[in-house]
Write an enzyme that holds these catalytic residues in place. Sequence first.
Site, PDB file in Angstrom:
ATOM      1  N   CYS A 160       7.928  14.752  10.273  1.00 19.41           N
ATOM      2  CA  CYS A 160       7.970  13.487   9.127  1.00 19.41           C
ATOM      3  C   CYS A 160       8.562  13.665   8.232  1.00 19.41           C
ATOM      4  O   CYS A 160       8.694  12.255   7.414  1.00 19.41           O
ATOM      5  CB  CYS A 160       6.216  12.772   8.552  1.00 19.41           C
ATOM      6  SG  CYS A 160       4.892  13.278   9.791  1.00 19.41           S
ATOM      7  N   LYS A 332       3.962   2.621   3.985  1.00 20.92           N
ATOM      8  CA  LYS A 332       3.020   3.044   5.392  1.00 20.92           C
ATOM      9  C   LYS A 332       1.673   2.164   5.047  1.00 20.92           C
ATOM     10  O   LYS A 332       1.037   1.902   5.915  1.00 20.92           O
ATOM     11  CB  LYS A 332       3.186   4.082   4.887  1.00 20.92           C
ATOM     12  CG  LYS A 332       3.664   5.802   5.105  1.00 20.92           C
ATOM     13  CD  LYS A 332       3.737   7.054   5.363  1.00 20.92           C
ATOM     14  CE  LYS A 332       4.761   7.168   5.831  1.00 20.92           C
ATOM     15  NZ  LYS A 332       5.895   7.911   4.307  1.00 20.92           N
TER      16      LYS A 332
END
Length: 410
Positions: A160, A332
Amino acid sequence: MGVLSPGGQGTKEFWSLLCEGRTATRTISFFDPSPFRSQVAAEIDFDPLLAGLTAREVRRMDRAAQLAVVAAREAVADSELSFDELDPSRLGVTIGTAVGATTGLEREYRVVSDDGRLHQVDHRYATPHLYDYLVPSSFAAEVAWDHGAEGPVAVVSTGCTSGLDAVGHACGLIREGSAEVMIAGAADAPISPITLACFDAIKATTNRNDDPAHASRPFDATRNGFVLGEGAAVFVLEPLERARRRGARIYAEIVGFASRCNAFHMTGLRPDGAEMAEAIGLALREARLRPTAVDYINAHGSGTKQNDRHETAAFKRALGDHAYRVPVSSIKSMIGHSLGAIGSLEIAASVLAIQNDVVPPTANLHSPDPQCDLDYVPLSAREWPTRTVLSVGSGFGGFQSAMVLRGEPS
């Protein structure tokens, strides 16, 4: 730069969604998600033919590679750089991805195994481009071929943090003289049954399936996991003086980057945030900036309890009292977690925050976790003088990365 994001294709649409605090998370439509614990994701309404790819390119490339190529084309056009006048051996490409061609590989496996019924698969039914799905390096190769790049070309895959690390690697290649111009960014399209099953197994994703628009809740006391996403963001990088000489529009300067690994646990994080704090400190030292210079922190903010608390501790450890004065937010909450791509999308958001003096919000943050006690800019964007931004990433395997971006000096 070029951006493909849930909720809007193109840089303008991406920034509009963030500033409005809109969420692009919804019930998965790509396949039937009912067998899975987590059934929500942030999907892109992406038509590759309308985006300018040919039928042959669509057949050859996995969805993530398609996103990378389209975002790179937008970035190159936006740069107004004359590639015909550039020595191709001085042009390079770095693309980040966490899971490569997951979508294409799963689809092809289902074909050659007759939906899993054949133990010995039948290769005659496979696409002739299956090898390109197997090797993630095909992503960078596609972008390189598209623009005639004959310099250093690579894929960076660090989970990530891939999107941050790919851009950081590109900066290093320019600084050491290996390239004059780099096309750098990341792409991932992981919304597939195998990915859902993997994250279901460790309960990393949310099961808030009855309210997908509000399922991603970083730093909120009611959060219970992240929402899977997809996307791409790509940038054209060059030395500052070179960009000035040609009269380029300069979005921002990358002044510091650092990456660390905690060597601790595949998915676990130490609560003190020491490794992320060290990466932040190293990035600030490379930038020759004090912690008080940071105007905004674009957080990893995945929406898992341990990550949000780990980050909060890292910010306090690295920035001291200034951590309580600087706004922090997680995009996010609006576009989900696109794994390897999200770091580059967060760089794009950071750059646009600098350009517009606006901090995007953390959507769905109604009940802050008492252990996450910083200024997380809940619900609405904030006008804020923003010249220096810290963007951070945290990935499975213990990867911790930090990048410092600064507006061009006037």
